[in-house]
Write a protein that holds these residues in place. Structure first.
Motif, short mmCIF file in Angstrom:
data_model
loop_
_atom_site.label_atom_id
_atom_site.label_comp_id
_atom_site.label_asym_id
_atom_site.label_seq_id
_atom_site.Cartn_x
_atom_site.Cartn_y
_atom_site.Cartn_z
N UNK A 52 0.82 -1.22 0.00
CA UNK A 52 0.00 0.00 0.00
C UNK A 52 0.85 1.26 0.00
N UNK A 53 2.15 1.11 0.29
CA UNK A 53 3.07 2.25 0.29
C UNK A 53 4.00 2.25 -0.92
N UNK A 54 3.72 1.39 -1.89
CA UNK A 54 4.52 1.38 -3.11
C UNK A 54 4.05 2.53 -4.01
N UNK A 55 4.99 3.20 -4.61
CA UNK A 55 4.69 4.35 -5.46
C UNK A 55 4.25 3.90 -6.85
N UNK A 56 3.16 4.46 -7.33
CA UNK A 56 2.72 4.16 -8.69
C UNK A 56 2.77 5.42 -9.56
N UNK A 57 3.01 5.21 -10.83
CA UNK A 57 3.00 6.30 -11.80
C UNK A 57 2.75 5.68 -13.18
N UNK A 58 2.64 6.51 -14.19
CA UNK A 58 2.35 6.02 -15.53
C UNK A 58 3.51 6.31 -16.48
N UNK A 59 3.62 5.45 -17.48
CA UNK A 59 4.68 5.55 -18.48
C UNK A 59 4.06 5.47 -19.86
N UNK A 60 4.55 6.31 -20.75
CA UNK A 60 4.15 6.22 -22.16
C UNK A 60 5.21 5.41 -22.90
N UNK A 61 4.78 4.39 -23.59
CA UNK A 61 5.70 3.57 -24.37
C UNK A 61 4.93 2.89 -25.49
N UNK A 62 5.58 2.75 -26.61
CA UNK A 62 4.97 2.07 -27.75
C UNK A 62 6.08 1.45 -28.57
N UNK A 63 6.16 0.14 -28.53
CA UNK A 63 7.22 -0.56 -29.25
C UNK A 63 6.78 -1.99 -29.53
N UNK A 82 3.12 12.49 -7.66
CA UNK A 82 4.51 12.80 -7.35
C UNK A 82 4.96 12.16 -6.04
N UNK A 83 4.07 11.42 -5.38
CA UNK A 83 4.44 10.77 -4.12
C UNK A 83 3.48 9.61 -3.87
N UNK A 84 3.72 8.87 -2.81
CA UNK A 84 2.88 7.72 -2.47
C UNK A 84 1.53 8.18 -1.92
N UNK A 85 0.60 7.23 -1.83
CA UNK A 85 -0.73 7.45 -1.26
C UNK A 85 -1.57 8.44 -2.07
N UNK A 86 -1.31 8.53 -3.36
CA UNK A 86 -2.10 9.41 -4.21
C UNK A 86 -3.46 8.77 -4.50
N UNK A 199 9.69 11.57 -7.18
CA UNK A 199 9.70 12.41 -8.37
C UNK A 199 11.02 12.25 -9.12
N UNK A 200 12.12 12.19 -8.37
CA UNK A 200 13.43 11.97 -8.98
C UNK A 200 13.50 10.59 -9.62
N UNK A 201 12.99 9.59 -8.90
CA UNK A 201 13.10 8.21 -9.38
C UNK A 201 12.27 7.97 -10.64
N UNK A 202 11.11 8.61 -10.72
CA UNK A 202 10.27 8.45 -11.92
C UNK A 202 10.78 9.29 -13.08
#
Length: 264
Positions: A52-63, A82-86, A199-202
């Motif tokens: 529940x504390x893992x950070x999620x975000x989205x990525x654009x990719x097409x290959x 930009x942070x966890x618990x969004x 934010x840095x990691x993503x």
């Protein structure tokens, strides 16, 4: 100067800034990101966060994998937390007013950054992976906890040791017999609540950089007419994400190396 040259120059400038601002606590040549090839025979880590504390975000990719072709260079979606618990629902759909790639209809996938303590290197690293693999990791995580709670109802996997390994075409977690030295245990306890800047990691790019990436997309893989509203907004427009500061953090466009070019 061509777009390719401009992007290369900006990438070099970012690398220089990162190298000047922070030293890595990892050995030379070791990435903050855990690479697939490290997990072939399993690697030992200590869990730092509940799912529940893992950070999620989205990525654009097409290959495509076979033949190996890149239609749109991989990059983080600006319509991401930009942070966890969004609020998950807030970002579930493309943000066409916030991200040029969303507006252009570039394929968008859910990713997670899982923070782990690497017992060999004595510091934290991250496993940056797709939704499908995370579902399998959570299933394994819950299975380990459920089994352990038959003997200790208060057991938590946080702070305990696991083996992360490849399993068929995905990844799994297994219990480990590794004995954690007292000094390492104290270091892990201090690190659990000392979370990194996700934010840095993503590695979110500026709007202008994302526009340039979409401009180079293969024909038929992005609606480039949607970019007009985003052009010339400035280097940091529409994103509250500063450029990466950790010299062990690599831009997401290098994700092919991190994922060892596997088709999953």
């Amino acid at each position: 100067m061509s777009i390719r040259d401009q992007l290369k120059k900006r990438e070099q400038e970012r690398e220089e800034r990162k190298n000047q601002t922070q030293e890595s606590d990892l050995p030379e040549g070791v990435s903050r990101y855990i690479q697939n090839r490290e997990l072939k025979d399993g690697r030992t880590f200590i869990i730092l966060d509940d799912p529940d504390d893992w950070y999620f975000y989205y990525v654009h990719e097409d290959s495509s994998f076979s033949p190996r072709e890149t239609y749109v260079k991989k990059h983080s979606c600006l319509h991401s937390p930009r942070d966890i618990h969004a609020n998950f629902e807030k970002y579930a759909r493309p943000g066409k007013s916030a991200c040029p790639s969303c507006a252009a209809g570039v394929k968008r996938k859910l990713y997670f950054i899982v923070r782990l303590f690497d017992v060999e290197y004595g510091t934290w690293r991250v496993f940056d992976t797709k939704e499908f693999h995370v579902l399998n990791l959570i299933e394994a995580y819950d299975k380990i906890e459920k089994t352990a709670r038959k003997f200790n109802k208060n057991y938590s996997l946080i702070g305990d040791v696991v083996t992360l390994r490849k399993s068929d075409k995905t990844f799994t977690l297994e219990s480990s017999d590794f004995e954690v030295p007292a000094e390492m245990s104290e270091k892990v306890k201090a690190m659990i609540d000392d979370r990194p800047n996700y934010t840095d990691l993503a590695y979110f790019r500026s709007v202008d950089d994302v526009v340039a990436i979409v401009e180079e997309a293969a024909e038929g893989h992005a609606d480039k007419s949607a970019l007009a509203a985003f052009r010339n907004q400035g280097a940091d427009a529409k994103t509250d994400a500063p450029q990466g500061k950790d010299d062990s953090v690599k831009p997401i466009e290098n994700d092919g190396d991190r994922l060892d070019n596997l088709p999953f």
